[in-house]
Motif scaffolding. Structure first.
Motif, PDB file in Angstrom:
ATOM      1  N   ALA A  78       0.858  -1.188   0.000  1.00 47.65           N
ATOM      2  CA  ALA A  78       0.000   0.000   0.000  1.00 47.65           C
ATOM      3  C   ALA A  78       0.897   1.241   0.000  1.00 47.65           C
ATOM      4  CB  ALA A  78      -0.881  -0.015   1.241  1.00 47.65           C
ATOM      5  N   ARG A  79       0.370   2.324  -0.584  1.00 44.90           N
ATOM      6  CA  ARG A  79       1.167   3.558  -0.638  1.00 44.90           C
ATOM      7  C   ARG A  79       1.493   4.043   0.781  1.00 44.90           C
ATOM      8  NH1 ARG A  79      -1.651   8.623  -3.041  1.00 44.90           N
ATOM      9  NH2 ARG A  79      -3.114   7.488  -1.836  1.00 44.90           N
ATOM     10  N   GLY A  80       2.754   4.325   1.012  1.00 45.38           N
ATOM     11  CA  GLY A  80       3.167   4.849   2.309  1.00 45.38           C
ATOM     12  C   GLY A  80       3.167   3.806   3.416  1.00 45.38           C
ATOM     13  N   GLY A  81       2.988   2.532   3.057  1.00 38.94           N
ATOM     14  CA  GLY A  81       2.962   1.493   4.092  1.00 38.94           C
ATOM     15  C   GLY A  81       3.903   0.352   3.772  1.00 38.94           C
ATOM     16  N   LYS A  82       4.020  -0.573   4.707  1.00 40.14           N
ATOM     17  CA  LYS A  82       4.880  -1.738   4.484  1.00 40.14           C
ATOM     18  C   LYS A  82       4.072  -3.015   4.242  1.00 40.14           C
ATOM     19  CE  LYS A  82       9.182  -0.412   6.719  1.00 40.14           C
ATOM     20  NZ  LYS A  82       8.970   1.000   6.393  1.00 40.14           N
ATOM     21  N   MET A  83       2.780  -2.928   4.511  1.00 37.28           N
ATOM     22  CA  MET A  83       1.919  -4.102   4.335  1.00 37.28           C
ATOM     23  C   MET A  83       1.320  -4.117   2.923  1.00 37.28           C
ATOM     24  SD  MET A  83       1.996  -6.013   6.875  1.00 37.28           S
ATOM     25  CE  MET A  83       3.510  -5.678   7.754  1.00 37.28           C
ATOM     26  N   PRO A  84       1.025  -5.333   2.415  1.00 34.79           N
ATOM     27  CA  PRO A  84       0.480  -5.428   1.055  1.00 34.79           C
ATOM     28  C   PRO A  84      -0.933  -4.855   0.943  1.00 34.79           C
ATOM     29  CG  PRO A  84       1.368  -7.543   1.784  1.00 34.79           C
ATOM     30  CD  PRO A  84       1.313  -6.663   2.995  1.00 34.79           C
ATOM     31  N   LEU A  85      -1.267  -4.479  -0.285  1.00 38.55           N
ATOM     32  CA  LEU A  85      -2.642  -4.089  -0.599  1.00 38.55           C
ATOM     33  C   LEU A  85      -3.533  -5.327  -0.516  1.00 38.55           C
ATOM     34  CD1 LEU A  85      -1.768  -1.976  -3.745  1.00 38.55           C
ATOM     35  CD2 LEU A  85      -3.064  -1.093  -1.778  1.00 38.55           C
ATOM     36  N   VAL A  86      -4.673  -5.205   0.122  1.00 38.49           N
ATOM     37  CA  VAL A  86      -5.584  -6.349   0.214  1.00 38.49           C
ATOM     38  C   VAL A  86      -6.064  -6.745  -1.192  1.00 38.49           C
ATOM     39  CG1 VAL A  86      -7.692  -7.219   1.289  1.00 38.49           C
ATOM     40  CG2 VAL A  86      -6.265  -5.591   2.519  1.00 38.49           C
ATOM     41  N   GLY A  87      -6.204  -5.749  -2.069  1.00 37.17           N
ATOM     42  CA  GLY A  87      -6.608  -6.030  -3.452  1.00 37.17           C
ATOM     43  C   GLY A  87      -5.617  -6.954  -4.155  1.00 37.17           C
ATOM     44  N   GLY A  88      -4.348  -6.854  -3.805  1.00 33.90           N
ATOM     45  CA  GLY A  88      -3.335  -7.729  -4.395  1.00 33.90           C
ATOM     46  C   GLY A  88      -3.511  -9.165  -3.937  1.00 33.90           C
ATOM     47  N   LEU A  89      -3.860  -9.307  -2.661  1.00 29.08           N
ATOM     48  CA  LEU A  89      -4.100 -10.660  -2.129  1.00 29.08           C
ATOM     49  C   LEU A  89      -5.312 -11.291  -2.823  1.00 29.08           C
ATOM     50  CD1 LEU A  89      -5.998 -12.159   0.396  1.00 29.08           C
ATOM     51  CD2 LEU A  89      -3.707 -12.974  -0.069  1.00 29.08           C
ATOM     52  N   TYR A  90      -6.356 -10.465  -3.036  1.00 25.44           N
ATOM     53  CA  TYR A  90      -7.577 -10.994  -3.668  1.00 25.44           C
ATOM     54  C   TYR A  90      -7.262 -11.436  -5.100  1.00 25.44           C
ATOM     55  CZ  TYR A  90     -12.699 -11.474  -3.860  1.00 25.44           C
ATOM     56  OH  TYR A  90     -13.994 -11.957  -3.916  1.00 25.44           O
ATOM     57  N   TYR A  91      -6.450 -10.659  -5.769  1.00 24.92           N
ATOM     58  CA  TYR A  91      -6.021 -11.031  -7.126  1.00 24.92           C
ATOM     59  C   TYR A  91      -5.280 -12.371  -7.081  1.00 24.92           C
ATOM     60  CZ  TYR A  91      -3.717 -10.588 -11.685  1.00 24.92           C
ATOM     61  OH  TYR A  91      -3.278 -10.808 -12.964  1.00 24.92           O
ATOM     62  N   LEU A  92      -4.372 -12.489  -6.132  1.00 23.62           N
ATOM     63  CA  LEU A  92      -3.595 -13.739  -6.014  1.00 23.62           C
ATOM     64  C   LEU A  92      -4.519 -14.937  -5.749  1.00 23.62           C
ATOM     65  CD1 LEU A  92      -0.663 -15.099  -5.596  1.00 23.62           C
ATOM     66  CD2 LEU A  92      -1.218 -14.913  -3.178  1.00 23.62           C
ATOM     67  N   LEU A  93      -5.454 -14.779  -4.809  1.00 29.88           N
ATOM     68  CA  LEU A  93      -6.348 -15.896  -4.472  1.00 29.88           C
ATOM     69  C   LEU A  93      -7.221 -16.277  -5.678  1.00 29.88           C
ATOM     70  CD1 LEU A  93      -7.626 -14.976  -0.877  1.00 29.88           C
ATOM     71  CD2 LEU A  93      -5.667 -16.371  -1.505  1.00 29.88           C
ATOM     72  N   MET A  94      -7.677 -15.280  -6.411  1.00 31.97           N
ATOM     73  CA  MET A  94      -8.557 -15.543  -7.561  1.00 31.97           C
ATOM     74  C   MET A  94      -7.794 -16.100  -8.749  1.00 31.97           C
ATOM     75  SD  MET A  94     -11.892 -14.677  -7.512  1.00 31.97           S
ATOM     76  CE  MET A  94     -13.049 -13.807  -6.466  1.00 31.97           C
ATOM     77  N   ILE A  95      -6.621 -15.555  -9.004  1.00 28.83           N
ATOM     78  CA  ILE A  95      -5.934 -15.836 -10.268  1.00 28.83           C
ATOM     79  C   ILE A  95      -4.772 -16.818 -10.113  1.00 28.83           C
ATOM     80  CG2 ILE A  95      -4.760 -14.725 -12.265  1.00 28.83           C
ATOM     81  CD1 ILE A  95      -7.716 -13.896 -11.798  1.00 28.83           C
ATOM     82  N   GLY A  96      -4.169 -16.847  -8.927  1.00 29.47           N
ATOM     83  CA  GLY A  96      -3.047 -17.766  -8.722  1.00 29.47           C
ATOM     84  C   GLY A  96      -1.712 -17.197  -9.149  1.00 29.47           C
TER      85      GLY A  96
END
Ligand code: CMX
Length: 441
Positions: A78-96
């Protein structure tokens, strides 16, 4: 839309694999089932299929091939953060596949477009008795949204091979709205507010949630929210919430009906409540000793808990045989940001003392901490101290994994679940037959 395109591109090869398994290898034996497993909650029977996540006894949860440390490193931040964007995780879970930053932001943008919750849902929540449990409210709100289900509306006109498209629409609409609903429930139930939270399209999922929750340290809490939702998103298919979603969905109930049911399972004391029990135990220790005790005092307190017939919450696991990487990730988060917090210091001492106590007792197969040993402590630090709300947070995270599974189950045309029952007498007959000596040859 990016998720739609990517799933559509993968579908033919997945359908081929599934067709081959179902048509050409249907009689291959995978596992045998014992009486103990039947009377023991179907424990460990290998009968579910998912490619979204896998619990490895030695590495913990693996999301689409990535263990937690790797996942946290590789997903776009996420911008200005050290943790991933939750949207990126959702993409990973959906798409692999690990998304690029742009792809993760596309999912975030989809959520921002779909986050508006109709007024009648807030009115319905507001009209409930004050003492209603937040999980009941959360599940009711999901159910109340069901009349907007694309899957339900299109069901009669859709062919089976496009069910997944409607399921994806519903999944995005539903996951987008959950932080808004949860934040409303939080502010209404504990602070008496009645203002509809507003999703800001310029902020990501985690920051939106932190802002709508109105915690004091929004930036810090947004980081925690991102981590928390990611870590709680999925844990294979056999746990109660994931399996409920899968089972109800297999009747072609839409994602709203299925997820509301999954939340009702998550609300059970044996599933989603362990984190609050664990935090309660830490607070009991802190109160008893007026702060962080000595190692010896904690050792004795832990034995007292066991001797009084209780378990030490947050320790042990049905599958894992190492410290839960979800615990490790949260502990690292806390130690980097607030190492001097009493409860964090205490949790760290517990990590040192309790495994030794459990080993001495000799019962638990895994004396190491699980995810719940620390997750409540982090919420507490940021001022979210209403224990009964913690399962709602779990529910927001869990929606990500179970909806990804739902979309793929429809895409691959999985049938309605229908295991076979036996009667007790039939089981006793099987046992009696097994006890007979084998005929002499
Ligand atoms: N404290 C005391 N005893 C424990 C223990 C603990 N933390 N963990 C396991 N044991 C005991 C069990 O109660 C069992 O005792 P009995 O033989 O008398 O029934 C024995 O050790 C063997 O249990 P196990 O096979 O190691 O563990 P299970 O698969 O049966 O149960 C779990 C797993 C998590 C329910 C159990 O470890 C436990 O109760 N832990 C404490 C509660 C907790 O942290 N729950 C959160 C789970 C989170 C998750 O699953 O993700």
């Amino acid at each position: 839309m990016i998720l739609h395109e990517k799933i559509a591109a993968q579908l033919p090869s997945w359908r081929d694999r599934m067709r081959s398994l179902a048509k050409e290898h249907a009689d291959v034996v995978v596992d045998h089932v014992t009486v103990g497993q039947i009377v023991g909650g179907m424990r460990d029977i290998k009968s579910l299929l998912t490619d979204v996540s896998f619990v490895d006894p030695a590495h913990g949860i693996i999301f689409r091939g990535l263990p937690i440390p790797e996942l946290l490193k590789k997903l776009p931040k996420a911008r200005g953060g050290k943790m991933p964007l939750v949207g990126g995780l959702y993409y990973l879970l959906m798409i692999g596949e690990v998304p690029t930053r742009e792809q993760a932001l596309e999912v975030e943008a989809e959520w921002a477009k779909r986050a508006e919750v109709p007024d009648y849902v807030f009115k319905m929540l507001k009209s409930m008795p004050k003492e209603t449990h937040p999980m009941t409210l959360f599940s009711q709100a999901v159910l109340a949204l069901q009349n907007s289900s694309v899957f339900a509306h299109k069901y009669h006109e859709m062919k089976k091979d496009v069910y997944w498209e409607a399921a994806l629409e519903d999944s995005l609409n539903l996951t987008a709205k959950l932080p808004v609903i949860a934040a409303y429930i939080y502010r209404m139930k504990y602070f008496g507010e009645n203002k509809k939270p507003k999703y800001n399209p310029k902020q990501d999922y985690g920051m939106n949630f932190a802002r709508m929750m109105k915690v004091a340290d929004k930036k810090g809490y947004a980081e925690l929210a991102r981590l928390y939702f990611i870590l709680h998103s999925d844990h294979e298919s056999g746990n109660v919430s994931a399996h409920t979603m899968h089972l109800v969905g297999s009747a072609l109930s839409d994602p709203y009906l299925s997820f509301s049911a999954a939340l009702n399972g998550l609300a059970g004391p044996l599933h989603g409540l362990a984190n609050q029990e664990c935090l309660g135990w830490l607070i009991d220790v802190k109160n008893k000793f007026g702060g962080v005790p000595t190692r010896d005092e904690l050792y004795k307190f832990s034995w007292d808990t066991l001797n009084s017939g209780h378990v030490i919450p947050g320790y042990g696991h049905a599958v894992l045989r190492v410290p839960d990487p979800r615990y490790m990730a949260q502990m690292e988060f806390a130690k980097k940001r607030f190492p001097d917090d009493d409860l964090v210091r205490l949790a760290d001492m517990v990590f040192d003392v309790v495994p030794q106590v459990l080993k001495e007792q000799g019962k638990a197969k895994n004396p190491a901490p699980n995810v719940d040993a620390i997750s409540g402590t982090l919420q507490y630090y940021y001022g979210v101290r209403e224990f009964d709300f913690y399962t709602v947070l779990f529910g927001i995270g869990r929606a990500l994994g179970v909806t990804a599974n739902y979309v793929w189950a429809r895409a691959l045309g999985w049938p309605i679940e229908r295991p076979k029952s036996l009667t007790t007498k039939m089981l006793e007959d099987v046992v009696a037959k097994a006890a007979q000596p084998a005929p002499a040859s």
